[in-house]
Design an enzyme around this catalytic site. Structure first.
Site, short mmCIF file in Angstrom:
data_model
loop_
_atom_site.label_atom_id
_atom_site.label_comp_id
_atom_site.label_asym_id
_atom_site.label_seq_id
_atom_site.Cartn_x
_atom_site.Cartn_y
_atom_site.Cartn_z
N SER A 45 10.55 14.65 29.87
CA SER A 45 11.93 15.11 29.98
C SER A 45 12.00 16.64 29.88
CB SER A 45 12.79 14.42 28.92
OG SER A 45 14.16 14.58 29.19
N ASP A 160 13.73 9.22 33.57
CA ASP A 160 13.29 9.96 32.39
C ASP A 160 12.08 9.31 31.71
OD1 ASP A 160 13.16 11.14 29.77
OD2 ASP A 160 15.24 11.75 30.00
#
Length: 328
Positions: A45, A160
């Site tokens: 991320s 993600d």
């Protein structure tokens, strides 16, 4: 025959956390000030994005300057809501923002080996990206579910990486790290919330409002709700159970649910994977979208790193190679 000291390969595993992940800049700042050289980086991320900046040669001072001095009104305009879609935000403008900060375009151009972690939307398995187009990998790594749409990567759709590997210690090891420093920017879930039973602090001066205080979970939910109603949908609200107990909004529910999952997954992974040092800055007061609080997040990263710097030095210190292993 001289015995040459062997420098241990230092690996950084930079985790997820959205605005809280700006603490990674503070971690890198202290390591650089101490002269501790990072040999490999694994990022999930926002950790993947900051790791990519560092691996591409962007100075930590420049990262800090951008985080502290960026025009947050301009950044807020990067949010481009879209209905209906696989995500609330299109993400193209955010991708352009990232590309403007990156001085390279491919993994092969990086000065430090980097592994970017994303999650396969269909199978849930982690995908480690180490070559090819850097920006596409970062788009996938930061594709927070429900907010940004999945990124097509070959015949996969990726989201993600924090969903399956919040602090990618194992990836840093696979990249060759002998000493792994993990950085977790996800606050531990606190329970019980004792402050909920305390009396109001009537004499306390309310905090000064900031422009970006508008971009909290409650107001984001209002925006989404208004857009939903404008598209012809009706919404019914359940009667409150208690007068002062309000049902959490949809954005807070999603964000908190993912935080709970990441905490559990992170705990299990840290038990299974070897980790030399875990840096966990105090970030519980900063929410996912409060990027305007960059100074606080960066400082928290610095403080947490300085608390363990002696341990890092003890692990990073070069060791003497055995003369029996030397090549004559």
């Amino acid at each position: 025959m001289t015995i040459q000291p062997h420098k241990k390969k230092i690996g950084l595993a930079l985790g997820s956390g959205a605005a809280r992940g700006l603490a990674h800049i503070g971690v890198l700042k202290v390591l650089e000030e101490e002269g501790i050289e990072v040999d490999v980086i694994a990022g999930t991320s926002i950790g993947a994005f900051i790791g990519a900046l560092y691996a591409s040669g962007v100075p930590v001072s420049q990262m800090q300057e951008v985080a502290l001095n960026v025009d947050w009104r301009r950044l807020a305009r990067l949010i481009d809501p879209t209905f209906p879609s696989a995500g609330l935000i299109d993400g193209k403008k955010v991708s352009l923002f990232m590309s403007e900060l990156l001085p390279v375009r491919t993994f092969e151009e990086l000065r430090i080996p980097l592994g970017v972690i994303a999650t396969d939307l269909e199978t849930g398995e982690p995908l480690i990206i180490k070559k090819g187009q850097l920006l596409q990998a970062l788009q996938a790594a930061v594709a927070f579910p429900g907010i940004f749409p999945p990124i097509r990567f070959g015949d996969r759709f990726l989201i993600d990486g924090g969903l399956c590997n919040p602090v990618p210690v194992d990836v840093a090891i696979d990249l060759g790290a002998e000493v792994v420093i993990g950085v977790c920017a996800i606050p531990a879930i606190r329970k019980p919330r004792a402050e909920a039973f305390l009396p109001d602090k009537a004499n306390q001066r309310p905090p000064k409002k900031h422009f970006l205080d508008f971009f909290n979970s409650r107001n984001v939910e209002k925006i989404v709700t208004n857009l939903w109603r404008q598209n012809g949908h009706e919404e019914s609200e359940p009667a409150p159970i208690q007068k002062k107990l309000k049902t959490p909004g949809i954005f807070k529910v999603c964000a908190q649910s993912i935080a709970i999952m990441e905490n559990e997954i992170n705990a299990l992974r840290l038990e299974r994977n070897h980790l030399d040092i875990l840096i966990r800055p105090e970030l519980s007061d900063i929410t996912l979208l409060e990027f305007h609080r960059a100074a606080e997040a960066i400082q928290a990263g610095e403080d947490a790193t300085r608390q363990v710097i002696d341990k890092i030095w003890a692990l990073a210190r070069p060791i003497e190679s055995s003369p029996f292993c030397d090549t004559v």
